[in-house]
Design a protein around this motif. Structure first.
Motif, PDB file in Angstrom:
ATOM      1  N   ASP A 343       0.814  -1.212   0.000  1.00 40.14           N
ATOM      2  CA  ASP A 343       0.000   0.000   0.000  1.00 40.14           C
ATOM      3  C   ASP A 343       0.851   1.267   0.000  1.00 40.14           C
ATOM      4  N   ASN A 344       2.161   1.105   0.198  1.00 39.86           N
ATOM      5  CA  ASN A 344       3.051   2.258   0.182  1.00 39.86           C
ATOM      6  C   ASN A 344       3.038   2.901  -1.198  1.00 39.86           C
ATOM      7  N   ILE A 345       2.974   4.222  -1.229  1.00 40.05           N
ATOM      8  CA  ILE A 345       2.803   4.929  -2.504  1.00 40.05           C
ATOM      9  C   ILE A 345       3.996   4.731  -3.438  1.00 40.05           C
ATOM     10  N   TYR A 346       5.210   4.587  -2.868  1.00 46.18           N
ATOM     11  CA  TYR A 346       6.398   4.397  -3.706  1.00 46.18           C
ATOM     12  C   TYR A 346       6.450   2.978  -4.263  1.00 46.18           C
ATOM     13  N   VAL A 347       6.084   2.023  -3.436  1.00 48.95           N
ATOM     14  CA  VAL A 347       6.032   0.635  -3.904  1.00 48.95           C
ATOM     15  C   VAL A 347       4.965   0.497  -4.980  1.00 48.95           C
ATOM     16  N   GLY A 348       3.787   1.077  -4.732  1.00 55.10           N
ATOM     17  CA  GLY A 348       2.703   1.007  -5.713  1.00 55.10           C
ATOM     18  C   GLY A 348       3.085   1.637  -7.037  1.00 55.10           C
ATOM     19  N   SER A 349       3.735   2.792  -6.988  1.00 49.13           N
ATOM     20  CA  SER A 349       4.161   3.461  -8.220  1.00 49.13           C
ATOM     21  C   SER A 349       5.186   2.622  -8.974  1.00 49.13           C
ATOM     22  N   ALA A 350       6.113   2.003  -8.216  1.00 53.10           N
ATOM     23  CA  ALA A 350       7.114   1.140  -8.856  1.00 53.10           C
ATOM     24  C   ALA A 350       6.456  -0.074  -9.516  1.00 53.10           C
ATOM     25  N   LEU A 351       5.403  -0.615  -8.874  1.00 52.47           N
ATOM     26  CA  LEU A 351       4.688  -1.758  -9.455  1.00 52.47           C
ATOM     27  C   LEU A 351       3.995  -1.370 -10.762  1.00 52.47           C
ATOM     28  N   VAL A 352       3.346  -0.218 -10.762  1.00 52.72           N
ATOM     29  CA  VAL A 352       2.683   0.257 -11.982  1.00 52.72           C
ATOM     30  C   VAL A 352       3.706   0.410 -13.104  1.00 52.72           C
TER      31      VAL A 352
END
Length: 562
Positions: A343-352
């Motif tokens: 749910d971390n915004i940086y992890v999520g952005s990296a996944l996208v």
């Protein structure tokens, strides 16, 4: 709380503050009201002010201080410090003023709190007033007060005043030297930071771990590799070889300077490592496009029992994107879910970003829509994924949604993604409209990347002459990417004259790239002319270097010279 003395009650309140237990603190306050005379002893009032101000209840703290008849410097300082600690900077300055009206002299703990409040609000005029008061009261020579004043001037952007104060200080603490060096690095003056470190050493100063790390930041920003290596030797002689913080700093320094081998040596020689050590080495390999090694270090960290944190996971996901390693990326994604960092915004952005670059748009969309919050990086990653996989219309629709429904202002990178999508979609009119409205609508000045996108947009649409006219009107010097886009368009649409111009510009900008020579050769060959790049005045004699056709005639912008 039967049979408690005032001193014991004070200890209970201190315990409530350390445990952040408001219930215990209020119980102690109630016991004071029920069992002790009004007003209670001054030291208990100070404890109560400290309790409420530290637990972010400024209203209760102010009420206690109003009901305290004899307010000392400790009472006021306790309130002001608590307000500053919890971000109530304006209230802290107001109470500092009330303290002076109460004819209570601030001490060397009160004044630094006032400096911090003024700096946080960027009130340089107020900061100067506090400085003037500290000079009048003779407290500016105190190391703690002087350092706080120096930090205030730096944070409010008054660099010259900060330098003047620094030079006037009779005794400079290492915190003050560190603040100077750190600020010089932060505002982009690494050379100034280096000179100040040398001055610090000449003054007999002994650096600490913070000094080493700040100096290394200066060296990496200015690419002072040799100077950083000298500092490495000095740190070993000074006994900082065992410092984990300093070793992490050297790993980061060598990585930023492109010396991944030396960074790895420092890491391997560390007797003790923390999470930052592993994250830094993984980041070093990703920064230097050694994504496979980055993934290897991550797997090694997992074998040694290092728990994955959000920062490390986001970096490794970026490495997977660089490798187009979809399956490995999915494995790291599952690990992020187990570690509860997905749910971390940086992890999520990296996944996208990773799923988009690996071609799995469905997974990228799922990761995008499952994020509890999104930032600009997230939107850019999703648009880039659509554009990268040929879904240009969807990328443009997402841009409209971002700037319209969600009112997220685009960045330099966003507009590069959007213009690239227009290029792939062939949307010349829309792309030109977006480009021409960048400054007025979004407040963004066009950079070389944006100009290259427009040249590519026009070139792919077959408007090669218009693309060349666009280049001639550029307010900045065309870069390799701009001329490269024109040369590619000339090759596709058979424009040898303009292609030769673009190629010669590329020869000047990047003479070592043989690919440009090959492109020009193919272009001329396709148009019925065989390019020969030789150093002679005709095909068989040595002389001026030039471009020649099969008959030995010099080629110049598509014409032949006899």
């Amino acid at each position: 709380m039967p049979h408690l003395t005032p001193n014991s009650i004070g200890s209970v309140i201190e315990s409530a503050v350390s445990k952040r237990s408001l219930l215990l603190g209020r119980a102690a306050h109630a016991f004071i009201i029920r069992t002790l005379d009004t007003p209670p002893p001054a030291f208990l009032s100070n404890h109560l002010v400290n309790l409420y101000s530290k637990l972010d209840l400024p209203g209760s703290a102010e009420l206690v201080i109003r009901l305290t008849p004899s307010r000392s410097v400790v009472t006021w300082t306790t309130l002001i410090a608590g307000l500053v600690q919890n971000g109530h900077f304006a209230s802290a300055l107001i109470h500092f003023s009330n303290m002076l009206r109460d004819h209570v002299q601030p001490n060397d703990f009160t004044i630094p709190c006032a400096f911090k409040a003024a700096a946080s609000l960027r009130l340089h005029a107020t900061g100067k007033q506090v400085h003037a008061f500290s000079v009048k009261s003779g407290q500016v020579t105190d190391v703690f007060v002087g350092c706080s004043a120096f930090a205030m001037y730096l944070k409010t952007g008054l660099i010259e005043e900060a330098k003047k104060l620094f030079d006037e200080m009779p005794e400079k603490s290492i915190a003050m030297w560190n603040a100077y060096i750190s600020n010089a690095v932060d505002v982009g003056r690494p050379r100034d930071a280096v000179h100040k470190f040398i001055e610090f050493r000449r003054a007999g100063g002994n650096p600490d771990s913070i000094t080493f790390c700040k100096f290394l930041n200066a060296c990496s920003d200015a690419s002072y590799v040799e100077l950083g290596q000298q500092l490495h030797g000095f740190s070993i002689r000074s006994g900082f070889e065992e410092s984990v913080q300093v070793s992490n700093g050297f790993i980061d320094f060598y990585g930023k300077c492109g010396k991944t081998g030396q960074a790895e040596v420092v890491f391997d020689e560390m007797r003790e490592r923390n999470d930052v050590s592993w994250c830094t080495l993984v980041s070093v390999f990703v920064q230097n496009h050694e994504d496979e090694k980055a993934c290897g270090v991550f797997l090694r960290a997992r074998k040694e029992g290092v728990e994955p944190k959000d920062f490390m996971v986001s970096i490794v996901i970026s490495a997977c994107a660089g490798l187009s390693g979809l399956e490995l990326g999915r494995s790291v994604h599952s690990l992020a879910v187990k570690a509860c960092v997905d749910d971390n915004i940086y992890v999520g952005s990296a996944l996208v970003d990773m799923y988009g670059k690996c071609g799995s748009i469905e997974d990228a969309e799922r990761a995008f829509h499952e994020m509890p919050e999104r930032n600009l990086v997230t939107w850019n990653a999703m648009m880039g994924g659509y554009s990268h996989q040929g879904h240009s219309d969807t990328a443009l629709a997402l841009f409209e949604e971002m700037t319209g429904s969600y009112r997220v202002p685009p960045s330099h990178v966003t507009l590069v993604c959007v213009l690239s999508a227009c290029t792939r979609a062939g949307a010349v009119k829309q792309g030109m409209e977006i480009f021409e409205s960048m400054r007025e609508r979004y407040g963004i000045e066009a950079s070389a990347e944006h100009y290259a996108c427009i040249v590519d947009l026009l070139g792919r649409a077959g408007m090669v002459e218009r693309a060349y006219e666009f280049i001639k009107k550029m307010p900045i010097s065309p870069t390799i990417s701009v001329w490269g886009a024109l040369l590619n368009a000339c090759k596709v649409y058979g424009k040898p004259e303009l292609g030769t111009i673009a190629a010669h510009k590329l020869f000047e900008l990047d003479p070592k790239d043989s690919g440009n020579h090959v492109l020009l050769s193919n272009l001329l060959a396709a148009s019925g002319r065989l390019l020969m790049q030789v150093g002679r005045s005709d095909p068989s004699e040595k002389g001026d270097e030039g471009c020649w056709d099969q008959e030995g005639h010099r080629l110049q912008l598509g014409h032949r010279e006899g």
